[in-house]
Design a protein around this motif. Sequence first.
Motif, short mmCIF file in Angstrom:
data_model
loop_
_atom_site.label_atom_id
_atom_site.label_comp_id
_atom_site.label_asym_id
_atom_site.label_seq_id
_atom_site.Cartn_x
_atom_site.Cartn_y
_atom_site.Cartn_z
N PHE A 137 -39.62 46.43 -20.85
CA PHE A 137 -38.27 46.38 -20.28
C PHE A 137 -37.77 47.78 -19.92
CE2 PHE A 137 -33.68 46.77 -21.06
CZ PHE A 137 -33.19 45.94 -20.07
N TYR A 138 -37.90 48.73 -20.84
CA TYR A 138 -37.41 50.08 -20.59
C TYR A 138 -38.19 50.76 -19.46
CZ TYR A 138 -33.94 50.44 -24.28
OH TYR A 138 -32.82 50.28 -25.05
N THR A 139 -39.47 50.48 -19.36
CA THR A 139 -40.26 51.06 -18.26
C THR A 139 -39.74 50.55 -16.92
OG1 THR A 139 -42.20 51.17 -19.71
CG2 THR A 139 -42.57 51.36 -17.33
N ILE A 140 -39.59 49.25 -16.82
CA ILE A 140 -39.08 48.66 -15.57
C ILE A 140 -37.65 49.14 -15.30
CG2 ILE A 140 -38.44 46.47 -14.46
CD1 ILE A 140 -41.48 46.99 -14.55
N GLN A 141 -36.83 49.18 -16.33
CA GLN A 141 -35.44 49.64 -16.17
C GLN A 141 -35.40 51.08 -15.67
OE1 GLN A 141 -33.15 50.33 -19.76
NE2 GLN A 141 -31.38 49.33 -18.83
N ARG A 142 -36.25 51.92 -16.22
CA ARG A 142 -36.25 53.33 -15.83
C ARG A 142 -36.67 53.49 -14.37
NH1 ARG A 142 -35.37 56.93 -13.96
NH2 ARG A 142 -35.43 59.12 -14.51
N ASN A 144 -36.38 51.18 -12.10
CA ASN A 144 -35.31 50.58 -11.30
C ASN A 144 -34.15 51.56 -11.14
OD1 ASN A 144 -34.51 48.37 -9.76
ND2 ASN A 144 -33.22 47.60 -11.42
N ALA A 145 -33.95 52.42 -12.12
CA ALA A 145 -32.90 53.44 -12.02
C ALA A 145 -33.19 54.42 -10.88
CB ALA A 145 -32.75 54.19 -13.34
N GLN A 146 -34.46 54.57 -10.53
CA GLN A 146 -34.85 55.41 -9.40
C GLN A 146 -34.64 54.68 -8.07
OE1 GLN A 146 -35.33 58.48 -11.32
NE2 GLN A 146 -36.38 58.74 -9.38
N LYS A 147 -34.26 53.40 -8.17
CA LYS A 147 -34.13 52.53 -7.01
C LYS A 147 -35.48 52.31 -6.34
CE LYS A 147 -29.29 53.12 -6.43
NZ LYS A 147 -28.97 52.81 -7.78
N TRP A 148 -36.52 52.31 -7.16
CA TRP A 148 -37.87 52.10 -6.67
C TRP A 148 -38.23 50.61 -6.65
CZ3 TRP A 148 -41.52 56.22 -9.23
CH2 TRP A 148 -41.24 57.47 -8.70
N LEU A 149 -37.57 49.81 -7.43
CA LEU A 149 -37.94 48.40 -7.52
C LEU A 149 -36.95 47.50 -6.78
CD1 LEU A 149 -39.00 48.31 -11.26
CD2 LEU A 149 -40.41 48.76 -9.27
N ALA A 150 -35.69 47.82 -6.87
CA ALA A 150 -34.67 47.02 -6.21
C ALA A 150 -33.45 47.90 -5.93
CB ALA A 150 -34.26 45.84 -7.08
N TRP A 151 -32.78 47.59 -4.89
CA TRP A 151 -31.55 48.32 -4.59
C TRP A 151 -30.43 47.66 -5.37
CZ3 TRP A 151 -31.95 52.74 -2.21
CH2 TRP A 151 -33.08 52.99 -1.42
N ASN A 152 -29.81 48.41 -6.27
CA ASN A 152 -28.72 47.83 -7.06
C ASN A 152 -27.42 48.48 -6.75
OD1 ASN A 152 -30.08 50.01 -8.20
ND2 ASN A 152 -29.67 49.42 -10.28
#
Length: 152
Positions: A137-142, A144-152
């Motif tokens: 979870f933390y790996t994916i979250q980190r 995602n914080a780079q906006k590498w996985l999804a635009w949030n």
Amino acid sequence: MTEETNPTPNPETESAAKPAKAKKEKPPALEDKPFTEFIEQDYLPALKKAFAQQGIEDIDVAFTKEKIQMAGLSQMAACWQVMGGFAKGQRQFNIYFPDEDINKQKAFSCAAKGVKPSTIESFMIDERKVTLDLLVFYTIQRLNAQKWLAWN
């Protein structure tokens, strides 16, 4: 007239007559495996699955022990690292385990477009007991914080 009475069962005497059920021993937690075995057999496959759920199929992850390839840190001893890359190698990340233990110090770095990472940051510092699910979870979250996985 005599009354027929059914004796009421006494729970204390009945339980003494029945053998006590043996308690089922819990199987050891995945996280209690030796460090390298846990990373290779459990964490890496779970991480690949999490990337697939994010729609990323070209994830490449490796587990290796080497020096941190960053200016100022190359003098340190080699440490275990999970090295990942995706988007045709355009995005890379590393998770460092200097103490060879998932419950001890961990660090994270990332870089894009083939550039070497320039900063290293602490990773999961507030977690007392690290589980497989939390680590993924933390790996994916980190990332995602780079906006590498999804635009949030």
